[in-house]
Write an enzyme that holds these catalytic residues in place. Structure first.
Site, mmCIF file in Angstrom:
data_model
loop_
_atom_site.group_PDB
_atom_site.id
_atom_site.type_symbol
_atom_site.label_atom_id
_atom_site.label_comp_id
_atom_site.label_asym_id
_atom_site.label_seq_id
_atom_site.Cartn_x
_atom_site.Cartn_y
_atom_site.Cartn_z
ATOM 1 C CG ASN A 54 -0.352 -0.331 2.547
ATOM 2 O OD1 ASN A 54 0.734 -0.964 2.566
ATOM 3 N ND2 ASN A 54 -1.010 0.262 3.320
ATOM 4 C CD GLU A 56 -1.549 4.650 4.603
ATOM 5 O OE1 GLU A 56 -0.752 5.849 5.588
ATOM 6 O OE2 GLU A 56 -1.805 3.761 5.047
ATOM 7 C CB CYS A 65 -5.485 -1.289 -1.404
ATOM 8 S SG CYS A 65 -6.844 -0.598 -0.340
ATOM 9 C CD GLU A 67 -5.810 -5.813 -0.698
ATOM 10 O OE1 GLU A 67 -4.902 -4.811 -0.682
ATOM 11 O OE2 GLU A 67 -6.206 -6.247 0.086
ATOM 12 C CB CYS A 103 -10.847 -2.442 1.161
ATOM 13 S SG CYS A 103 -10.461 -1.709 -0.193
ATOM 14 C CB CYS A 106 -9.097 -4.507 -3.042
ATOM 15 S SG CYS A 106 -7.853 -3.279 -2.834
HETATM 16 N N1 THU Z 1 -5.168 -1.378 2.859
HETATM 17 C C1 THU Z 1 -4.642 -2.100 1.889
HETATM 18 O O1 THU Z 1 -3.600 -1.926 1.555
HETATM 19 N N2 THU Z 1 -5.470 -3.381 1.775
HETATM 20 C C2 THU Z 1 -6.619 -3.694 2.375
HETATM 21 O O2 THU Z 1 -7.188 -4.765 2.097
HETATM 22 C C3 THU Z 1 -7.069 -2.997 3.481
HETATM 23 C C4 THU Z 1 -6.356 -1.578 3.704
HETATM 24 C C5 THU Z 1 -4.447 0.048 3.192
HETATM 25 C C6 THU Z 1 -5.099 1.184 2.922
HETATM 26 C C7 THU Z 1 -4.586 2.166 3.857
HETATM 27 O O3 THU Z 1 -3.046 2.551 3.048
HETATM 28 C C8 THU Z 1 -4.059 1.250 5.005
HETATM 29 O O4 THU Z 1 -4.184 -0.112 4.776
HETATM 30 C C9 THU Z 1 -5.144 1.594 6.141
HETATM 31 O O5 THU Z 1 -6.473 1.486 5.854
#
Ligand code: THU
Length: 156
Positions: A54, A56, A65, A67, A103, A106
């Site tokens: 991920n 940010e 994310c 995925e 999520c 994704c």
């Molecule tokens: N996140 C993911 O990368 N994948 C998921 O399936 C759930 C959430 C990340 C997004 C964000 O950078 C952090 O986790 C917190 O939500």
């Protein structure tokens, strides 16, 4: 529907490799805001493994994310190769936490990737400490999906 499993030992060895790669790529997550580092490793039909972590952004909604980083990377580099397996993990290790589950956004993207191929994508998410969710297809991850088939049916 997913099945909860406690260990990868009952599954083909490739899941161990995907788990190692996903755990390793967690280190490349850029998550200064959530501190929640997610790693994803996927396998293509020819055995190639593609990873993502991920990423940010100070403008929070722009974050991406793990995925989607991995799936978009795979489809950009190898558009004609099917995705066979996706493994997702996170840098939070405690028996108290439930396994990570992808999520909604994704799930939609994984469903679209599966709709571009003839075979289902198997998805496993979790860790040794929390256990794993095992989904046998994108529909198991996203029941009653919206997808390309709906746009084909639309009549104006
Ligand atoms: N996140 C993911 O990368 N994948 C998921 O399936 C759930 C959430 C990340 C997004 C964000 O950078 C952090 O986790 C917190 O939500």
């Amino acid at each position: 529907m997913s099945k909860k499993i406690e260990s990868l030992a009952i599954l083909p060895r490739v899941w161990d490799i995907l788990s190692e790669k996903a755990t390793k790529v967690c280190e490349n997550a850029y998550a200064p805001y959530s501190k929640y580092k997610v790693g994803c490793a996927l396998e293509l039909e020819d055995g190639t493994i593609v990873t993502g972590a991920n990423q940010e952004n100070a403008s929070y909604p722009l974050s991406m994310c793990a995925e989607r980083v991995a799936v978009f990377s795979a489809k950009s580099q190898y558009p004609h190769l099917s995705i066979t397996k996706i493994f997702i993990t996170v840098n939070r290790h405690s028996p108290d936490v439930s396994p990570i589950a992808p999520c909604g956004a994704c799930r939609q993207v994984i469903y679209e990737a599966q709709s571009r191929q003839d075979t289902p994508i198997e998805i496993l998410s979790g860790s040794t400490s929390a256990g794993y969710h095992h989904f046998h297809s994108a529909e198991a991850l996203l029941p009653h999906p919206f997808g390309p088939q709906d746009l084909k049916k639309a009549k104006h």
